[in-house]
Design an enzyme around this catalytic site. Structure first.
Site, mmCIF file in Angstrom:
data_model
loop_
_atom_site.group_PDB
_atom_site.id
_atom_site.type_symbol
_atom_site.label_atom_id
_atom_site.label_comp_id
_atom_site.label_asym_id
_atom_site.label_seq_id
_atom_site.Cartn_x
_atom_site.Cartn_y
_atom_site.Cartn_z
ATOM 1 N N ARG A 244 48.020 43.447 51.865
ATOM 2 C CA ARG A 244 47.673 45.098 51.212
ATOM 3 C C ARG A 244 48.114 45.234 50.524
ATOM 4 N NH1 ARG A 244 44.862 44.751 55.163
ATOM 5 N NH2 ARG A 244 44.434 46.209 57.012
ATOM 6 N N GLU A 273 43.293 51.948 47.563
ATOM 7 C CA GLU A 273 41.623 51.686 47.187
ATOM 8 C C GLU A 273 41.093 52.708 47.340
ATOM 9 O OE1 GLU A 273 41.893 48.232 50.358
ATOM 10 O OE2 GLU A 273 42.248 47.512 48.534
ATOM 11 N N HIS A 291 38.380 43.999 48.530
ATOM 12 C CA HIS A 291 38.814 44.428 49.845
ATOM 13 C C HIS A 291 37.836 43.568 50.786
ATOM 14 C CE1 HIS A 291 41.337 46.325 52.831
ATOM 15 N NE2 HIS A 291 41.311 44.857 53.734
#
Length: 325
Positions: A244, A273, A291
């Site tokens: 994370r 993000e 991601h």
């Protein structure tokens, strides 16, 4: 034919899932799908939630801390299509009597693969190498430029030795890396695979040519990789993060990349993000991914089915296998 009886639970699915999962959830629940995969804001989710008994959402849904307190009484369970649950307040859910489940286990290998990609991509200059070729900047090759860093035989520190951390360690063994790790508690000897346990994070850092962040985002870990931690790493170390974004201090990381304290970084996750710190885009020594740790068809399908399993167990009156509350 989709179930229509009033006794059949109603499930709001906030994002488009893999086709096999959408077919299944539509057979066992009265499901409201999102075929256009259009992101919904907080107000829209709350409006739709009033007609449902459950919500299947994702870590990509930016609903904020006001989400759970504002949920209507009809919502009894939230199934998150993710392992991480920092986008949800578990204490708030408990206070409202709402069950929350996640999807551990099924994305371990895919995410560990990305962690190794980050290590290799950051170390060997995958980003700047790709740009040199694409932008026609590949000039005469010399013996001293361009160059990356060795991976084989180096020391890897793993922050968080859960399922994914252990899978990263197994892969790193193939490169002859010496493994160190820090977790709240040591793992079983057979799971550690010879890795050296450090009870204190700071004590591990001087032994890390590479630091891989694989822990959950919690109040204790947010901002854990900060300026003080980076200062304890060897000069020229490399940090990668597939967990994370808020575990890293962006200012400290960027300053260390600019100063040369760190040779490079590999990042698949970011604070805030997709609105990442724009300075990352200007740095040649950062390998950036959007991601995609769990982004394979098989993994995303397995995650969705785990959500559905948990929902089915809950509405049968059973304890869901992945209950967080």
């Amino acid at each position: 034919m989709a179930p229509t009886g009033p006794e059949t639970p109603r499930v709001l699915v906030t994002r488009k899932m893999m086709p096999d999962a959408e077919e299944r959830i539509s057979k066992v629940f009265r499901a409201t799908l999102n075929p256009d995969d259009r992101p919904m804001d907080l107000d829209e989710v709350l409006e739709k939630a009033a007609a449902h008994d459950a919500i299947l959402l994702t870590s990509f849904d930016k609903l904020g801390p006001e989400f759970i307190p504002a949920l209507p009484p009809s919502i009894r369970i939230i199934a998150t299509h993710s392992v991480g649950y920092d986008h949800l307040s578990i204490p708030q859910a408990k206070a409202k009597g709402i069950a929350v489940t996640n999807t551990p286990g099924v994305l371990t290998d895919a995410t560990a693969d990305i962690a190794l990609l980050l290590i290799l991509g950051a170390a060997r200059g995958a980003s700047w190498g790709d740009r040199m070729v694409r932008e026609n900047r590949w000039g005469a090759t010399t013996l001293i430029s361009p160059m990356g860093c060795d991976v084989s035989g180096k020391r890897l520190g793993i922050l968080g030795m859960g399922r994914i951390g252990q899978a990263v360690a197994r892969r790193a063994r193939g490169f002859g890396m010496a493994i160190h790790y820090h977790s709240r508690n040591p793992v079983a000897v057979e799971d550690a695979q010879g890795a050296i346990y450090h009870a204190h994070f700071e004590e591990m850092l001087p032994s890390c040519d590479f630091l891989s962040v694989n822990c959950a985002s919690t109040p204790e870990t947010r901002g854990m990789v900060n300026a003080q931690a980076i200062a304890l790493l060897p000069d020229g170390a490399i940090i990668v993060n597939s967990a994370r974004g808020d575990i890293l201090d962006d200012d400290a990381l960027i300053k260390a990349l600019i100063s040369g304290k760190l040779a490079a970084a590999g990042l698949d996750v970011f604070k805030g993000e997709p609105a990442i710190d724009p300075r990352y885009r200007t740095l040649e020594n950062v390998f950036l991914l959007p991601h995609i740790g769990s982004a394979t068809p098989g993994t995303r399908s397995a995650m969705a089915h785990k959500c559905i399993d948990n929902l089915e167990q809950f509405f049968r009156g059973e304890r869901p296998a992945d209950l967080l509350t």
